[in-house]
Design a protein around this motif. Structure first.
Motif, PDB file in Angstrom:
ATOM      1  N   GLU A 106       0.809  -1.223   0.000  1.00  0.00           N
ATOM      2  CA  GLU A 106       0.000   0.000   0.000  1.00  0.00           C
ATOM      3  C   GLU A 106       0.846   1.279   0.000  1.00  0.00           C
ATOM      4  O   GLU A 106       0.307   2.377  -0.093  1.00  0.00           O
ATOM      5  CB  GLU A 106      -0.921   0.019   1.235  1.00  0.00           C
ATOM      6  CG  GLU A 106      -1.815  -1.197   1.371  1.00  0.00           C
ATOM      7  CD  GLU A 106      -2.958  -1.187   0.382  1.00  0.00           C
ATOM      8  OE1 GLU A 106      -3.501  -0.101   0.093  1.00  0.00           O
ATOM      9  OE2 GLU A 106      -3.313  -2.281  -0.106  1.00  0.00           O
ATOM     10  N   GLY A 107       2.172   1.140   0.178  1.00  0.00           N
ATOM     11  CA  GLY A 107       3.044   2.322   0.226  1.00  0.00           C
ATOM     12  C   GLY A 107       3.022   3.024   1.571  1.00  0.00           C
ATOM     13  O   GLY A 107       3.461   4.165   1.699  1.00  0.00           O
ATOM     14  N   VAL A 108       2.503   2.350   2.580  1.00  0.00           N
ATOM     15  CA  VAL A 108       2.460   2.875   3.942  1.00  0.00           C
ATOM     16  C   VAL A 108       2.933   1.776   4.885  1.00  0.00           C
ATOM     17  O   VAL A 108       3.096   0.626   4.484  1.00  0.00           O
ATOM     18  CB  VAL A 108       1.032   3.325   4.348  1.00  0.00           C
ATOM     19  CG1 VAL A 108       0.571   4.507   3.503  1.00  0.00           C
ATOM     20  CG2 VAL A 108       0.045   2.179   4.250  1.00  0.00           C
ATOM     21  N   ARG A 109       3.135   2.158   6.148  1.00  0.00           N
ATOM     22  CA  ARG A 109       3.503   1.155   7.143  1.00  0.00           C
ATOM     23  C   ARG A 109       2.896   1.529   8.485  1.00  0.00           C
ATOM     24  O   ARG A 109       2.649   2.706   8.764  1.00  0.00           O
ATOM     25  CB  ARG A 109       5.014   1.006   7.259  1.00  0.00           C
ATOM     26  CG  ARG A 109       5.725   2.255   7.724  1.00  0.00           C
ATOM     27  CD  ARG A 109       7.240   2.058   7.675  1.00  0.00           C
ATOM     28  NE  ARG A 109       7.923   3.256   8.083  1.00  0.00           N
ATOM     29  CZ  ARG A 109       8.336   3.513   9.323  1.00  0.00           C
ATOM     30  NH1 ARG A 109       8.116   2.637  10.271  1.00  0.00           N
ATOM     31  NH2 ARG A 109       8.954   4.629   9.605  1.00  0.00           N
ATOM     32  N   PHE A 110       2.633   0.517   9.288  1.00  0.00           N
ATOM     33  CA  PHE A 110       2.166   0.755  10.644  1.00  0.00           C
ATOM     34  C   PHE A 110       3.348   1.191  11.497  1.00  0.00           C
ATOM     35  O   PHE A 110       4.492   0.782  11.265  1.00  0.00           O
ATOM     36  CB  PHE A 110       1.537  -0.507  11.237  1.00  0.00           C
ATOM     37  CG  PHE A 110       0.192  -0.836  10.652  1.00  0.00           C
ATOM     38  CD1 PHE A 110      -0.921  -0.074  10.967  1.00  0.00           C
ATOM     39  CD2 PHE A 110       0.038  -1.908   9.786  1.00  0.00           C
ATOM     40  CE1 PHE A 110      -2.170  -0.372  10.427  1.00  0.00           C
ATOM     41  CE2 PHE A 110      -1.196  -2.218   9.249  1.00  0.00           C
ATOM     42  CZ  PHE A 110      -2.301  -1.445   9.568  1.00  0.00           C
ATOM     43  N   LEU A 111       3.066   2.021  12.476  1.00  0.00           N
ATOM     44  CA  LEU A 111       4.081   2.551  13.381  1.00  0.00           C
ATOM     45  C   LEU A 111       3.470   2.611  14.771  1.00  0.00           C
ATOM     46  O   LEU A 111       2.308   3.007  14.919  1.00  0.00           O
ATOM     47  CB  LEU A 111       4.482   3.960  12.927  1.00  0.00           C
ATOM     48  CG  LEU A 111       5.433   4.724  13.832  1.00  0.00           C
ATOM     49  CD1 LEU A 111       6.852   4.204  13.638  1.00  0.00           C
ATOM     50  CD2 LEU A 111       5.369   6.201  13.532  1.00  0.00           C
ATOM     51  N   THR A 112       4.228   2.215  15.779  1.00  0.00           N
ATOM     52  CA  THR A 112       3.744   2.324  17.153  1.00  0.00           C
ATOM     53  C   THR A 112       4.334   3.567  17.791  1.00  0.00           C
ATOM     54  O   THR A 112       5.543   3.764  17.801  1.00  0.00           O
ATOM     55  CB  THR A 112       4.159   1.089  17.986  1.00  0.00           C
ATOM     56  OG1 THR A 112       3.634  -0.080  17.369  1.00  0.00           O
ATOM     57  CG2 THR A 112       3.638   1.188  19.403  1.00  0.00           C
ATOM     58  N   ARG A 113       3.449   4.409  18.306  1.00  0.00           N
ATOM     59  CA  ARG A 113       3.846   5.549  19.118  1.00  0.00           C
ATOM     60  C   ARG A 113       3.496   5.166  20.546  1.00  0.00           C
ATOM     61  O   ARG A 113       2.706   4.266  20.783  1.00  0.00           O
ATOM     62  CB  ARG A 113       3.100   6.802  18.687  1.00  0.00           C
ATOM     63  CG  ARG A 113       3.300   7.151  17.208  1.00  0.00           C
ATOM     64  CD  ARG A 113       2.484   8.371  16.832  1.00  0.00           C
ATOM     65  NE  ARG A 113       2.405   8.553  15.407  1.00  0.00           N
ATOM     66  CZ  ARG A 113       3.355   9.101  14.646  1.00  0.00           C
ATOM     67  NH1 ARG A 113       4.471   9.503  15.196  1.00  0.00           N
ATOM     68  NH2 ARG A 113       3.175   9.239  13.348  1.00  0.00           N
TER      69      ARG A 113
END
Length: 119
Positions: A106-113
């Protein structure tokens, strides 16, 4: 006093992406291993595709509007020990993450803050 288990929440962008991924791949799960690079990001898999065991902790069953079943969020026990005093916020950012995580094409990634909880 610190919470025993961190709370996990999703940003609206993460919920939107999970709805799209669910429509394509079926029920979903997250696992965050705590390794370097991509291993420290939450990885999204079809539910049950990533085998969890005694070295993992189930932190949350996340409800997503429009998705029948909760999305489970697992973390390696060793990383949980470091993050146990935080609230985890799963977000989405532009850029390519791991090729194993479902959002990679999708050209995105999950990130945890994270935010510290307790006083």
């Amino acid at each position: 006093m610190f919470e025993e288990t961190p709370r996990v929440e999703l940003t609206p962008a993460a919920e939107d992406l999970l709805r799209r991924l669910r429509a394509t791949h079926g029920p979903l799960m997250f696992h965050q291993s705590g390794g370097c690079c991509d291993g420290s990001a939450p990885m999204c898999y079809p539910a049950g595709e990533f085998r969890t065991g005694d070295a993992d902790v189930l932190l949350a069953e996340l409800d997503v509007d429009g998705v029948a079943e909760p999305v489970t969020f697992w973390m390696s026990r060793s990383q949980y020990e470091v993050w146990s005093h935080t609230r985890l916020i799963v977000d989405v950012v532009e850029g390519r993450g791991s090729g194993f995580s479902l959002e990679a094409p999708e050209g995105v990634r999950f990130l945890t803050r994270s935010r510290v909880v307790g006083a």
